[in-house]
Design an enzyme around this catalytic site. Sequence first.
Site, PDB file in Angstrom:
ATOM      1  N   HIS A 182      -2.464  -1.214  -5.368  1.00 31.06           N
ATOM      2  CA  HIS A 182      -2.097  -2.924  -5.630  1.00 31.06           C
ATOM      3  C   HIS A 182      -0.428  -1.896  -4.690  1.00 31.06           C
ATOM      4  O   HIS A 182      -0.050  -2.280  -3.730  1.00 31.06           O
ATOM      5  CB  HIS A 182      -0.956  -3.090  -7.340  1.00 31.06           C
ATOM      6  N   GLU A 183       0.067  -1.086  -5.870  1.00 35.73           N
ATOM      7  CA  GLU A 183       1.591  -0.450  -4.851  1.00 35.73           C
ATOM      8  C   GLU A 183       0.799   0.184  -4.028  1.00 35.73           C
ATOM      9  O   GLU A 183       1.365   0.317  -2.465  1.00 35.73           O
ATOM     10  CB  GLU A 183       1.618   0.864  -6.654  1.00 35.73           C
ATOM     11  N   HIS A 192       1.573  -2.387  -0.844  1.00 34.38           N
ATOM     12  CA  HIS A 192       3.036  -2.917  -0.560  1.00 34.38           C
ATOM     13  C   HIS A 192       3.175  -1.864   0.323  1.00 34.38           C
ATOM     14  O   HIS A 192       3.891  -1.744   1.544  1.00 34.38           O
ATOM     15  CB  HIS A 192       3.568  -2.461  -1.796  1.00 34.38           C
ATOM     16  N   ASP A 195       5.460 -10.364  -7.844  1.00 31.11           N
ATOM     17  CA  ASP A 195       5.433 -10.058  -6.167  1.00 31.11           C
ATOM     18  C   ASP A 195       5.503 -11.698  -5.137  1.00 31.11           C
ATOM     19  O   ASP A 195       6.126 -12.364  -5.088  1.00 31.11           O
ATOM     20  CB  ASP A 195       4.743  -9.655  -5.440  1.00 31.11           C
TER      21      ASP A 195
END
Length: 130
Positions: free
Chosen positions: A14-15, A18, A96
């Site tokens: 997930h990170e 980004h 988010d």
Amino acid sequence: GNPQLKQKQLVAYHEAGHAIVGALVPDYDQVQKITIIPRSNGAGGLTFFAPQESRLESGMYSRQYLESQLAVALGGRLAEEIIYGEDMVTTGASNDIQQVANIAKRMVKEWGMSDKIGRVAIQEPSGGGP
């Protein structure tokens, strides 16, 4: 397998989503730090971007930058979809989604950045940047 390990792996993807989108979109801030250590506020991890000094000083944000911000915010969810499939996307992306909704709403209602609505402000500014 180990549920804690699976959770950390998901947060890492997930990170990374980004960070990768942040590196690919035009005119965006540089990644400063990525962590997958859970935060007390409920975030499973965080990707920190270092805003350009000139952007911070002026408080002015281009439409391009704001659209890049929207893309970066959705990058984590996109990574989850790519790795685990659309049906396995988690609620971890809820913050988010809120961020995207807030920026998009301000782009339309306060900053006149909508092609459909036009160059009008339909709400008093809420102050500050995105």
